[in-house]
Design an enzyme around this catalytic site. Structure first.
Site, short mmCIF file in Angstrom:
data_model
loop_
_atom_site.label_atom_id
_atom_site.label_comp_id
_atom_site.label_asym_id
_atom_site.label_seq_id
_atom_site.Cartn_x
_atom_site.Cartn_y
_atom_site.Cartn_z
N LYS A 106 0.86 -1.19 0.00
CA LYS A 106 0.00 0.00 0.00
C LYS A 106 0.89 1.22 0.00
CE LYS A 106 -4.46 0.99 0.09
NZ LYS A 106 -5.53 0.17 -0.50
P1 NAD Z 1 -13.18 7.67 -3.10
O1 NAD Z 1 -12.21 8.67 -2.64
O2 NAD Z 1 -13.51 7.59 -4.56
O3 NAD Z 1 -14.58 7.83 -2.31
C1 NAD Z 1 -14.66 7.83 -0.91
C2 NAD Z 1 -16.06 8.24 -0.52
O4 NAD Z 1 -16.20 8.14 0.89
C3 NAD Z 1 -16.42 9.69 -0.87
O5 NAD Z 1 -17.78 9.78 -1.21
C4 NAD Z 1 -16.15 10.44 0.45
O6 NAD Z 1 -16.91 11.63 0.56
C5 NAD Z 1 -16.63 9.39 1.43
N1 NAD Z 1 -16.05 9.56 2.77
C6 NAD Z 1 -14.77 9.82 3.09
N2 NAD Z 1 -14.64 9.94 4.43
C7 NAD Z 1 -15.86 9.71 4.95
C8 NAD Z 1 -16.39 9.68 6.25
N3 NAD Z 1 -15.62 9.93 7.31
N4 NAD Z 1 -17.71 9.40 6.40
C9 NAD Z 1 -18.49 9.17 5.34
N5 NAD Z 1 -18.07 9.19 4.07
C10 NAD Z 1 -16.76 9.46 3.89
O7 NAD Z 1 -12.62 6.26 -2.56
P2 NAD Z 1 -12.95 4.81 -3.10
O8 NAD Z 1 -11.89 4.44 -4.08
O9 NAD Z 1 -14.39 4.72 -3.46
O10 NAD Z 1 -12.66 3.94 -1.79
C11 NAD Z 1 -13.63 3.77 -0.76
C12 NAD Z 1 -13.22 2.60 0.11
O11 NAD Z 1 -13.08 1.43 -0.69
C13 NAD Z 1 -11.86 2.76 0.81
O12 NAD Z 1 -11.89 2.09 2.05
C14 NAD Z 1 -10.90 2.01 -0.11
O13 NAD Z 1 -9.73 1.57 0.55
C15 NAD Z 1 -11.79 0.86 -0.53
N6 NAD Z 1 -11.38 0.21 -1.77
C16 NAD Z 1 -11.29 0.91 -2.93
C17 NAD Z 1 -10.92 0.25 -4.10
C18 NAD Z 1 -10.87 0.95 -5.42
O14 NAD Z 1 -10.70 0.25 -6.46
N7 NAD Z 1 -11.04 2.25 -5.51
C19 NAD Z 1 -10.62 -1.12 -4.06
C20 NAD Z 1 -10.76 -1.81 -2.85
C21 NAD Z 1 -11.15 -1.13 -1.71
#
Ligand code: NAD
Length: 417
Positions: A106
């Protein structure tokens, strides 16, 4: 063992529990309790106003026994070395549970991307890439998007790394735009994988998805894709959606496409005209069939776990549930599809992107989605089987399956020299 604070320790305690049940050799347990490589960088970036700021970033390899270290890059003000370690360890487990030939890594930079201009973001990304180049490479360490990063950031990483080599290196990063070797289906892959897991969990529990109610916390890459797919493909009713500023609720259903356009225009889902404003805490406690935490870690904790009324939780986010909360959910009969299985669709399609880049031969979207479905079906089935045969919940079963695969690989490779 190195001193750790909460996040990494939480993952380690779950790894330890799996090692205990599987009677894993002490040597392999010790290796899994520590990250293999940890690089911290403090680097300067020229800001648009002529000043210089120093940012701190990390790139951590947790374990690369099963293949090159794979894992996303996070831009967030609250990220720490400890959280990055935890996220790297989850990647080792995730790639093992879905059985793709990768280890876990990571990366992170402590920053608030919302406050940076596009050119500041580009300079920060390029300098961070240069700082961690000694670890990167298609055979060794491959970033991808995570919270706060996107395909454009991946394009800058690919370009910066390629400049240092003197030729284009497609496989150094995944989640790239399609014009420079990205994969069809990658953008929505994590959400797509969550949808497949929701479908498999519902089938297992005898819940009909047509008309099932769904609440989604977080409306970024993962949350928006899974909400859209569950609405369009499974005729689910998405009744609540939130982001960092708050949430919206409509007991009949929200129109996900309309919420998406609104949030693109205004920067948040809050005040959407066909919904009632609610808090993130209220969203988590709504009566619904499926709850999808897709924001950040530590959202379902001891204090609020008993309030959860969903029948299924599909963990789109990494580490949204603490071990104490897990126990409460379990006692209350909530079926949890754990993060390392539920959100593995992203790394699976990243794997396809890497394979396509190495072979310089690109697949159709149907082929990508078909292969994703095959891997997910298989992984869900194996975790469920482990859960039933060992009489443990899905998270412990997923950890056991993953730890066994990594421990077997360490045993087979042995220790150098
Ligand atoms: P992103 O930045 O595109 O979106 C994150 C979302 O969460 C946004 O809508 C933001 O406003 C919201 N958010 C942030 N902090 C918050 C809080 N304290 N309370 C409520 N909402 C909050 O990120 P993403 O890529 O969608 O990732 C989201 C989660 O999924 C993370 O935990 C990430 O590690 C996990 N993840 C992402 C991927 C990927 O391919 N992008 C893959 C596996 C896991």
């Amino acid at each position: 063992m190195i001193e750790t604070s909460n996040s990494f320790q939480m993952v380690v305690s779950q790894i330890d529990a799996a090692c205990e049940k599987l009677s894993v050799k002490e040597a392999w347990r010790l290796r899994l309790e520590n990250c293999e490589r940890e690089l911290t960088v403090h680097f300067p970036v020229k800001m648009d106003d002529g000043t210089v700021k120093v940012f701190t970033g990390f790139r951590i390899v947790h374990n690369d026994t099963r293949g090159p270290a794979k894992g996303g890059l996070r831009y967030h003000p609250d990220v720490t070395l400890d959280k990055t370690r935890a996220l790297a360890a989850l990647m080792t487990l995730k790639t093992a549970v879905v059985n793709i030939p990768y280890g876990g890594a990571k990366g992170a930079v402590i920053c608030d991307p919302q406050t940076l201009s596009l050119s500041e973001l580009e300079r920060l990304t390029r300098r961070y890439t240069a700082e961690i180049t000694i670890l990167l490479g298609p055979e060794s360490n491959i970033p991808a998007p995570d919270v706060g990063t996107n395909p454009q950031v991946m394009a800058w990483i690919m370009d910066t790394y390629s400049m240092s080599k003197g030729y284009p290196v497609l496989g150094v990063v995944t989640g790239k735009p399609i014009v420079i070797g990205g994969s069809r289906g990658r953008l929505e892959a994590t959400g797509h994988g969550c949808m497949i897991n929701a479908r498999l969990a519902a089938k297992h529990l005898g819940i009909v998805l047509n008309g099932a109610t769904v609440a989604v916390q977080g409306f970024g890459n993962v949350g928006s894709a899974v909400a859209r797919l569950l609405e369009a493909r499974e005729s689910c009713k998405i009744i609540a959606i939130s982001d960092i500023k708050g949430g919206i609720y409509n007991e009949n259903r929200l129109d996900v496409g309309a919420v998406f356009s609104y949030s693109q225009q205004t920067g948040s889902v809050v005040d959407f005209k066909d919904g009632e404003n609610i808090t993130n805490a209220e969203l988590l406690a709504l009566p619904c069939d499926i709850l999808i935490p897709a924001a950040i870690e530590n959202q379902i904790v001891k204090a609020n776990a008993a309030n959860i009324k969903a029948r299924i939780i599909v963990e789109g986010a990494n580490a949204p549930t603490t071990p104490e909360a897990d126990k409460i959910l379990n006692d209350n009969g909530v079926f949890v599809v754990p993060d390392i299985l539920a959100n593995a669709g992203g790394v699976i399609v990243s794997y396809f992107e890497w394979v396509q880049g190495l072979q310089a031969f690109f697949w159709s979207e149907d082929e990508v989605n078909h292969q994703l479905q095959v891997i997910m079906d298989n992984a869900f089935g194996e975790v469920l089987e482990m859960s039933q045969s060992e009489k443990v919940d899905m998270r412990n079963a997923a950890y056991m399956l993953a730890v066994k695969r990594v421990a077997d690989a360490m045993e087979t490779r042995g220790i150098f020299p």
